[in-house]
Scaffold this motif. Structure first.
Motif, PDB file in Angstrom:
ATOM      1  N   MET A 138       0.838  -1.199   0.000  1.00 10.31           N
ATOM      2  CA  MET A 138       0.000   0.000   0.000  1.00 10.31           C
ATOM      3  C   MET A 138       0.873   1.248   0.000  1.00 10.31           C
ATOM      4  SD  MET A 138      -3.085   1.025   2.635  1.00 10.31           S
ATOM      5  CE  MET A 138      -3.942  -0.513   2.225  1.00 10.31           C
ATOM      6  N   LEU A 139       1.971   1.191   0.730  1.00 12.49           N
ATOM      7  CA  LEU A 139       2.897   2.321   0.789  1.00 12.49           C
ATOM      8  C   LEU A 139       3.507   2.596  -0.579  1.00 12.49           C
ATOM      9  CD1 LEU A 139       4.225   4.330   2.776  1.00 12.49           C
ATOM     10  CD2 LEU A 139       6.080   2.684   3.060  1.00 12.49           C
ATOM     11  N   LEU A 140       3.907   1.540  -1.282  1.00 12.28           N
ATOM     12  CA  LEU A 140       4.473   1.705  -2.620  1.00 12.28           C
ATOM     13  C   LEU A 140       3.438   2.254  -3.603  1.00 12.28           C
ATOM     14  CD1 LEU A 140       6.640  -1.538  -2.936  1.00 12.28           C
ATOM     15  CD2 LEU A 140       7.440   0.791  -2.503  1.00 12.28           C
ATOM     16  N   GLN A 141       2.201   1.831  -3.457  1.00 11.69           N
ATOM     17  CA  GLN A 141       1.131   2.329  -4.317  1.00 11.69           C
ATOM     18  C   GLN A 141       0.907   3.821  -4.079  1.00 11.69           C
ATOM     19  OE1 GLN A 141      -0.610   0.232  -6.716  1.00 11.69           O
ATOM     20  NE2 GLN A 141      -0.853   2.359  -7.421  1.00 11.69           N
ATOM     21  N   ILE A 142       0.967   4.230  -2.818  1.00 15.92           N
ATOM     22  CA  ILE A 142       0.822   5.653  -2.493  1.00 15.92           C
ATOM     23  C   ILE A 142       1.959   6.455  -3.109  1.00 15.92           C
ATOM     24  CG2 ILE A 142       0.914   7.329  -0.608  1.00 15.92           C
ATOM     25  CD1 ILE A 142      -0.565   5.284   1.133  1.00 15.92           C
ATOM     26  N   ILE A 143       3.190   5.923  -2.998  1.00 12.72           N
ATOM     27  CA  ILE A 143       4.352   6.597  -3.584  1.00 12.72           C
ATOM     28  C   ILE A 143       4.178   6.755  -5.087  1.00 12.72           C
ATOM     29  CG2 ILE A 143       6.824   6.359  -4.102  1.00 12.72           C
ATOM     30  CD1 ILE A 143       7.138   5.036  -1.359  1.00 12.72           C
ATOM     31  N   LEU A 144       3.722   5.710  -5.739  1.00 12.37           N
ATOM     32  CA  LEU A 144       3.519   5.747  -7.192  1.00 12.37           C
ATOM     33  C   LEU A 144       2.432   6.757  -7.573  1.00 12.37           C
ATOM     34  CD1 LEU A 144       4.121   4.669 -10.003  1.00 12.37           C
ATOM     35  CD2 LEU A 144       2.516   2.793  -9.563  1.00 12.37           C
ATOM     36  N   ASP A 145       1.324   6.740  -6.834  1.00 17.99           N
ATOM     37  CA  ASP A 145       0.237   7.679  -7.123  1.00 17.99           C
ATOM     38  C   ASP A 145       0.705   9.126  -6.986  1.00 17.99           C
ATOM     39  OD1 ASP A 145      -1.471   5.587  -7.601  1.00 17.99           O
ATOM     40  OD2 ASP A 145      -2.400   5.628  -5.614  1.00 17.99           O
ATOM     41  N   ILE A 146       1.464   9.397  -5.933  1.00 18.90           N
ATOM     42  CA  ILE A 146       1.962  10.755  -5.701  1.00 18.90           C
ATOM     43  C   ILE A 146       2.920  11.166  -6.809  1.00 18.90           C
ATOM     44  CG2 ILE A 146       3.395  12.180  -4.185  1.00 18.90           C
ATOM     45  CD1 ILE A 146       2.270  10.534  -1.824  1.00 18.90           C
ATOM     46  N   ALA A 147       3.817  10.254  -7.188  1.00 18.62           N
ATOM     47  CA  ALA A 147       4.796  10.555  -8.233  1.00 18.62           C
ATOM     48  C   ALA A 147       4.109  10.855  -9.565  1.00 18.62           C
ATOM     49  CB  ALA A 147       5.775   9.398  -8.386  1.00 18.62           C
TER      50      ALA A 147
END
Length: 284
Positions: A180-189
Motif C-alpha cells: 500500500m505504501l508503494l502504491q501511495i508513492i507511485l500515485d503521488i509521483a
C-alpha cells in the motif's frame, strides 16, 4: 577627430543622430573622444557620477543592476549604433546601473557640457532623444511585467509542490503496509509529474533482478509481471547506476526495451526513472 576616421563615419548613423543635420553633427564631431574596452571590462560603475554620453560604435554592452542579495539583474543589452549614460546627464544623479562590455567595444564619448549644448540648440536632437527614451521605457515596462508574471507562476508552482509534499507526507504516514505504501508513492509521483503510467520495481538482491511490485496505467492489469536483470532496460540501468533518467522519446534511446509495450499494447512516449534508496543510501 578626423573626418577620415572610420569610427567617425559609423557614429554618424547612431540612433541619436538620425535627425541631426550635417551642420549640427559637424559641430559635435570634434568633441567626441574615442575609448576602447575589452570583454568583461566595466565601462560605467554603478554609483559613480555621470559626466559623459557614451555612443557605441562597435561591440555589445550589457546594463545590469546589483541587487541587495548580491545577484546581478540584467536590464538591457545594447549594440553598436546605440548609446548609454543619458539619464545621468539629464537628472544629474549618480549612475543607477553598471555597464559592462561583452565584446571588444569601441565607444565615442561626449562630455556633459557638449551634450547639454546640443540638447538646447537642436530641437530634432531633443525630440529624437525623447522618442528613444520612450521606446526604452515601454520595453522596460514590458520586461518588468513579463518577469513579474514569470516569478508569480514560479511561486504558484512552488506552492503547489509544497502542498503536494505535505499531502504526500500525510499519506505516507497513514500505513505500514509495504504494498500500500508503494502504491501511495507511485500515485503521488504520477500526480506530480502528470504521468499516465508508472511502475515501482523492487530489487531482489538474491536473484540480482528487479521486479514490478506495483503498477498503474497498464490497461487495467495492475499486477502485470515484469522482471528486469541488473542493467537491463531503463529501470535496470537506473538500478545499476543510481542515475536519474529523463527521456523525451523512449524509442530513440537504445537502453529502452519495447518488450513490455508489446505485452501490454501500450506505446511508451517519454520516461522519467529514478532510484529509491533506503536510509543507508542503498538502492532498493
Amino acid at each position: 577627430m578626423s573626418d577620415q576616421n572610420p569610427e567617425f563615419e559609423r557614429v554618424r548613423y547612431n540612433v541619436l543622430f538620425e535627425a541631426l543635420s550635417d551642420a549640427a553633427f559637424h559641430a559635435v564631431k570634434g568633441k567626441l573622444k574615442e575609448r576602447r574596452y575589452r570583454p568583461n571590462e566595466i565601462i560605467i560603475e554603478e554609483g559613480t557620477d555621470g559626466e559623459e554620453l557614451l555612443l557605441i560604435v562597435s561591440g555589445r554592452v550589457k546594463i545590469s543592476k546589483t541587487m541587495r542579495d548580491g545577484t546581478e539583474y540584467l536590464l538591457a543589452l545594447l549594440h553598436d549604433g546605440d548609446f548609454v549614460g543619458e539619464l545621468d546627464l539629464i537628472d544629474g544623479r549618480t549612475r543607477s546601473a553598471r555597464v559592462t562590455a561583452l565584446d571588444d567595444t569601441i565607444i565615442l564619448s561626449l562630455h556633459k557640457s557638449h551634450f547639454e549644448l546640443l540638447l538646447h540648440s537642436s530641437q530634432p536632437f531633443a525630440i529624437r532623444l525623447l522618442t528613444v527614451l520612450s521606446v526604452r521605457l515601454r520595453a522596460l515596462i514590458h520586461h518588468f511585467a513579463s518577469e513579474t508574471e514569470r516569478k508569480a507562476l514560479e511561486a504558484r508552482i512552488e506552492l503547489s509542490k509544497r502542498e503536494h509534499l505535505i499531502e504526500a507526507t500525510k499519506k505516507l504516514n497513514s500505513t505500514l503496509d509495504l504494498e500500500m505504501l508503494l502504491q501511495i508513492i507511485l500515485d503521488i509521483a504520477l500526480d506530480m509529474v502528470h504521468g499516465d503510467r508508472g511502475t515501482v520495481y523492487l530489487f531482489d538482491e538474491r536473484k540480482g533482478e528487479f521486479w514490478a511490485k506495483v503498477a498503474k496505467g497498464l490497461e487495467g492489469n495492475e499486477r502485470v509481471k515484469i522482471h528486469l536483470g541488473m542493467g537491463q532496460g531503463i529501470a535496470g540501468y537506473v538500478g545499476a547506476t543510481g542515475d536519474t533518467i529523463n527521456i523525451p522519446d523512449a524509442y530513440l534511446d537504445p537502453r529502452f526495451s519495447p518488450d513490455v509495450d508489446k505485452s501490454t499494447g501500450y506505446r511508451t512516449k517519454s520516461i522519467l526513472c529514478m532510484p529509491m534508496r533506503n536510509n543507508d543510501g542503498k538502492i532498493i
